[in-house]
Design a protein around this motif. Structure first.
Motif, PDB file in Angstrom:
ATOM      1  N   THR A   1      18.839 -29.766 -16.947  1.00  0.00           N
ATOM      2  CA  THR A   1      17.716 -29.384 -17.800  1.00  0.00           C
ATOM      3  C   THR A   1      16.466 -30.142 -17.345  1.00  0.00           C
ATOM      4  O   THR A   1      16.545 -31.106 -16.562  1.00  0.00           O
ATOM      5  CB  THR A   1      18.012 -29.729 -19.267  1.00  0.00           C
ATOM      6  OG1 THR A   1      18.131 -31.160 -19.392  1.00  0.00           O
ATOM      7  CG2 THR A   1      19.300 -29.069 -19.733  1.00  0.00           C
ATOM      8  N   ASP A   2      15.310 -29.725 -17.844  1.00  0.00           N
ATOM      9  CA  ASP A   2      14.071 -30.402 -17.480  1.00  0.00           C
ATOM     10  C   ASP A   2      14.100 -31.868 -17.898  1.00  0.00           C
ATOM     11  O   ASP A   2      13.663 -32.748 -17.137  1.00  0.00           O
ATOM     12  CB  ASP A   2      12.871 -29.698 -18.149  1.00  0.00           C
ATOM     13  CG  ASP A   2      12.538 -28.371 -17.482  1.00  0.00           C
ATOM     14  OD1 ASP A   2      13.027 -28.143 -16.354  1.00  0.00           O
ATOM     15  OD2 ASP A   2      11.800 -27.568 -18.084  1.00  0.00           O
ATOM     16  N   ASN A   3      14.611 -32.140 -19.100  1.00  0.00           N
ATOM     17  CA  ASN A   3      14.672 -33.528 -19.553  1.00  0.00           C
ATOM     18  C   ASN A   3      15.639 -34.358 -18.715  1.00  0.00           C
ATOM     19  O   ASN A   3      15.384 -35.538 -18.441  1.00  0.00           O
ATOM     20  CB  ASN A   3      15.078 -33.593 -21.031  1.00  0.00           C
ATOM     21  CG  ASN A   3      13.930 -33.241 -21.954  1.00  0.00           C
ATOM     22  OD1 ASN A   3      12.764 -33.434 -21.630  1.00  0.00           O
ATOM     23  ND2 ASN A   3      14.252 -32.709 -23.119  1.00  0.00           N
ATOM     24  N   SER A   4      16.738 -33.759 -18.298  1.00  0.00           N
ATOM     25  CA  SER A   4      17.703 -34.468 -17.443  1.00  0.00           C
ATOM     26  C   SER A   4      17.073 -34.777 -16.087  1.00  0.00           C
ATOM     27  O   SER A   4      17.238 -35.880 -15.544  1.00  0.00           O
ATOM     28  CB  SER A   4      18.968 -33.644 -17.256  1.00  0.00           C
ATOM     29  OG  SER A   4      19.633 -33.461 -18.482  1.00  0.00           O
ATOM     30  N   ARG A   5      16.350 -33.805 -15.536  1.00  0.00           N
ATOM     31  CA  ARG A   5      15.667 -34.059 -14.260  1.00  0.00           C
ATOM     32  C   ARG A   5      14.597 -35.121 -14.425  1.00  0.00           C
ATOM     33  O   ARG A   5      14.416 -35.985 -13.563  1.00  0.00           O
ATOM     34  CB  ARG A   5      15.052 -32.762 -13.723  1.00  0.00           C
ATOM     35  CG  ARG A   5      16.084 -31.814 -13.116  1.00  0.00           C
ATOM     36  CD  ARG A   5      15.413 -30.705 -12.338  1.00  0.00           C
ATOM     37  NE  ARG A   5      14.657 -29.812 -13.197  1.00  0.00           N
ATOM     38  CZ  ARG A   5      13.438 -29.365 -12.952  1.00  0.00           C
ATOM     39  NH1 ARG A   5      12.802 -29.746 -11.861  1.00  0.00           N
ATOM     40  NH2 ARG A   5      12.838 -28.539 -13.785  1.00  0.00           N
ATOM     41  N   GLY A   6      13.877 -35.068 -15.545  1.00  0.00           N
ATOM     42  CA  GLY A   6      12.858 -36.078 -15.796  1.00  0.00           C
ATOM     43  C   GLY A   6      13.459 -37.473 -15.879  1.00  0.00           C
ATOM     44  O   GLY A   6      12.911 -38.430 -15.324  1.00  0.00           O
ATOM     45  N   ALA A   7      14.589 -37.588 -16.571  1.00  0.00           N
ATOM     46  CA  ALA A   7      15.273 -38.882 -16.685  1.00  0.00           C
ATOM     47  C   ALA A   7      15.747 -39.363 -15.314  1.00  0.00           C
ATOM     48  O   ALA A   7      15.656 -40.556 -14.992  1.00  0.00           O
ATOM     49  CB  ALA A   7      16.453 -38.756 -17.647  1.00  0.00           C
ATOM     50  N   LEU A   8      16.249 -38.431 -14.495  1.00  0.00           N
ATOM     51  CA  LEU A   8      16.705 -38.791 -13.154  1.00  0.00           C
ATOM     52  C   LEU A   8      15.532 -39.262 -12.298  1.00  0.00           C
ATOM     53  O   LEU A   8      15.627 -40.295 -11.608  1.00  0.00           O
ATOM     54  CB  LEU A   8      17.387 -37.586 -12.505  1.00  0.00           C
ATOM     55  CG  LEU A   8      17.891 -37.788 -11.073  1.00  0.00           C
ATOM     56  CD1 LEU A   8      18.962 -38.867 -11.026  1.00  0.00           C
ATOM     57  CD2 LEU A   8      18.429 -36.470 -10.509  1.00  0.00           C
ATOM     58  N   TYR A   9      14.419 -38.525 -12.336  1.00  0.00           N
ATOM     59  CA  TYR A   9      13.237 -38.925 -11.571  1.00  0.00           C
ATOM     60  C   TYR A   9      12.732 -40.304 -12.014  1.00  0.00           C
ATOM     61  O   TYR A   9      12.365 -41.141 -11.185  1.00  0.00           O
ATOM     62  CB  TYR A   9      12.113 -37.901 -11.740  1.00  0.00           C
ATOM     63  CG  TYR A   9      12.391 -36.538 -11.154  1.00  0.00           C
ATOM     64  CD1 TYR A   9      13.298 -36.383 -10.108  1.00  0.00           C
ATOM     65  CD2 TYR A   9      11.752 -35.396 -11.639  1.00  0.00           C
ATOM     66  CE1 TYR A   9      13.556 -35.129  -9.570  1.00  0.00           C
ATOM     67  CE2 TYR A   9      12.012 -34.139 -11.101  1.00  0.00           C
ATOM     68  CZ  TYR A   9      12.914 -34.017 -10.075  1.00  0.00           C
ATOM     69  OH  TYR A   9      13.178 -32.774  -9.546  1.00  0.00           O
ATOM     70  N   MET A  10      12.718 -40.540 -13.336  1.00  0.00           N
ATOM     71  CA  MET A  10      12.245 -41.821 -13.846  1.00  0.00           C
ATOM     72  C   MET A  10      13.147 -42.959 -13.367  1.00  0.00           C
ATOM     73  O   MET A  10      12.659 -44.016 -12.940  1.00  0.00           O
ATOM     74  CB  MET A  10      12.202 -41.787 -15.376  1.00  0.00           C
ATOM     75  CG  MET A  10      11.793 -43.104 -16.029  1.00  0.00           C
ATOM     76  SD  MET A  10      10.073 -43.569 -15.702  1.00  0.00           S
ATOM     77  CE  MET A  10       9.223 -42.477 -16.871  1.00  0.00           C
ATOM     78  N   SER A  11      14.448 -42.746 -13.399  1.00  0.00           N
ATOM     79  CA  SER A  11      15.386 -43.782 -12.965  1.00  0.00           C
ATOM     80  C   SER A  11      15.227 -44.086 -11.475  1.00  0.00           C
ATOM     81  O   SER A  11      15.225 -45.256 -11.069  1.00  0.00           O
ATOM     82  CB  SER A  11      16.829 -43.339 -13.262  1.00  0.00           C
ATOM     83  OG  SER A  11      17.020 -43.136 -14.647  1.00  0.00           O
ATOM     84  N   ILE A  12      15.078 -43.042 -10.668  1.00  0.00           N
ATOM     85  CA  ILE A  12      14.901 -43.257  -9.226  1.00  0.00           C
ATOM     86  C   ILE A  12      13.558 -43.935  -8.964  1.00  0.00           C
ATOM     87  O   ILE A  12      13.441 -44.802  -8.086  1.00  0.00           O
ATOM     88  CB  ILE A  12      15.002 -41.927  -8.459  1.00  0.00           C
ATOM     89  CG1 ILE A  12      16.399 -41.314  -8.635  1.00  0.00           C
ATOM     90  CG2 ILE A  12      14.731 -42.145  -6.973  1.00  0.00           C
ATOM     91  CD1 ILE A  12      16.549 -39.941  -8.000  1.00  0.00           C
ATOM     92  N   ALA A  13      12.543 -43.570  -9.736  1.00  0.00           N
ATOM     93  CA  ALA A  13      11.234 -44.212  -9.591  1.00  0.00           C
ATOM     94  C   ALA A  13      11.341 -45.700  -9.876  1.00  0.00           C
ATOM     95  O   ALA A  13      10.769 -46.537  -9.160  1.00  0.00           O
ATOM     96  CB  ALA A  13      10.212 -43.566 -10.523  1.00  0.00           C
TER      97      ALA A  13
END
Length: 302
Positions: A4-16
Motif C-alpha cells: 500500500t502507499d502507507n507501507s511504501r512510505g514507511a519503507l522509504y522512511m526506514s531506508i532513508a
C-alpha cells in the motif's frame, strides 16, 4: 504482494533513516584521520554538485530569491550551519547511538517550540508527553552524575539549532523549491567549513578517506531523495514514526563499526523519548493538526 502507499512510505522512511545513519557513520570514521572542517568541506562540495544536478533535473534551479524569503533563508542557513558543526563535533567524541538517542527528542522539541513561539495549540496530553520525553533525555544525558558526558550538551545544542532551522522553514513561501532550500543550506555549510579550514588544518586524503567522504555524500543524497518519496507517498502521521528506526540503525552500526553499545539508562531514556514522540504523532493526527515532524526533514545536511 503489492504494498500500500502507507507501507511504501514507511519503507522509504526506514531506508532513508538507514542512509542518514550511514552518512553519520562515514563522517565519524573519516574524522579520525581528517580534520573536521576538511571533511565537511569535501563532503559539502560533493553534496552541492549532486543537489545542483537534482535541482536542474527537476527544473527547480532558481538564482533569485523572493524578497519575503531572503531573511528566512539566511536564518535557516544559520541554523543549518550551527546544527551541522555542533552535531559533527559531538559525533567525533560520542558513541553514535548515544547521540542518535538525544536527537530523537527533535520532533517533541519542534512541537514545544512551535507552541511557545508560533502560538500553535498544544493540549495538556501532548505537553505531558513532551515533559516525559524530556525526562527521557535527562536519563540519556545524566547531568551531575558520574555518567555525564559534556559532549551530550553539544548534542543538545545541535537539536536546538535544528529546531530553529525547521521552524524558520515553515515561514518560507510555497513557491520556494525544496531542492533550492537544500542547496542553499549545503552551500552555507560548505562555505563555512572553507572559512574555518585554517583553524583545523589539512591532512592528506587517502583512498580510504576519499571513499568515506564519497559514501557520506552519497548516503546523504539517497536519504534526501527517499524521505521526499516517503512523505509524498504515505500519510505523514503514519510514516513519520518510522524516523525512529534511525536509533536502531545507529545502535547496530555503532556496535559493528566502532564496537560501542549504549548502556541500560541510555536505552531506557531513548525508549521513553520514542514512545512519547509516537504518542504525539498520533495525538496530532487525531486532532487533525500538522504533525510535528519537521516538514523539511528531507533537507537534512549534516
Amino acid at each position: 504482494m503489492q504494498l500500500t502507499d502507507n507501507s511504501r512510505g514507511a519503507l522509504y522512511m526506514s531506508i532513508a533513516m538507514a542512509a542518514f545513519t550511514l552518512n553519520d557513520t562515514c563522517m565519524k570514521a573519516v574524522t579520525v584521520t581528517l580534520p573536521l572542517y576538511q571533511a565537511i568541506l569535501l563532503r559539502g562540495g560533493l553534496t552541492c554538485i549532486a543537489l545542483l544536478i537534482i535541482g536542474w533535473r527537476m527544473g527547480a534551479l532558481r538564482v533569485r530569491i523572493a524578497k519575503e524569503d531572503r531573511k528566512w533563508i539566511a536564518l535557516r542557513s544559520l541554523g543549518e550551519v550551527a546544527g551541522t558543526l555542533t552535531f559533527l563535533t559531538a559525533l567525533r567524541q560520542m558513541p553514535l547511538a548515544n547521540l542518535s538517542a538525544i536527537l530523537q527528542f527533535l520532533p517533541l522539541a519542534v512541537t514545544l517550540t512551535a507552541a511557545l513561539f508560533l502560538r500553535e495549540p498544544v493540549g495538556w496530553r501532548r505537553m505531558s508527553a513532551i515533559l516525559t520525553g524530556f525526562f527521557g533525555v535527562l536519563l540519556i544525558v545524566r547531568p551531575g552524575t558520574a555518567g555525564f558526558d559534556l559532549w551530550s550538551l553539544v548534542g543538545l545544542a545541535s537539536v536546538a539549532c535544528v529546531v530553529l532551522r525547521d521552524l524558520v522553514t515553515r515561514r518560507l513561501s510555497s513557491s520556494m523549491p525544496s531542492a533550492m532550500v537544500a542547496l542553499y543550506a549545503a552551500i552555507s555549510v560548505t562555505v563555512t567549513a572553507a572559512i574555518l579550514l585554517p583553524f583545523g588544518g589539512w591532512a592528506e586524503v587517502t583512498l580510504g578517506s576519499a571513499l568515506l567522504i564519497a559514501g557520506a555524500s552519497g548516503f546523504l543524497i539517497i536519504g534526501y531523495l527517499l524521505i521526499v518519496m516517503a512523505v509524498r507517498v504515505g500519510e505523514i502521521s503514519l510514516v513519520a514514526p518510522f524516523r525512529y528506526t534511525a536509533l536502531v540503525f545507529a545502535i547496530a552500526l555503532g556496535w559493528a563499526v566502532f564496537g560501542q553499545l549504549p548502556d541500560t539508562l541510555t536505552l531506557t531514556g531513548a525508549a521513553i523519548v520514542i514512545a512519547t514522540g509516537i504518542y504525539t504523532f498520533h495525538r496530532e493526527r487525531r486532532l487533525g493538526q500538522k504533525v510535528a515532524i519537521p516538514e523539511t526533514a528531507p533537507l537534512r545536511i549534516r
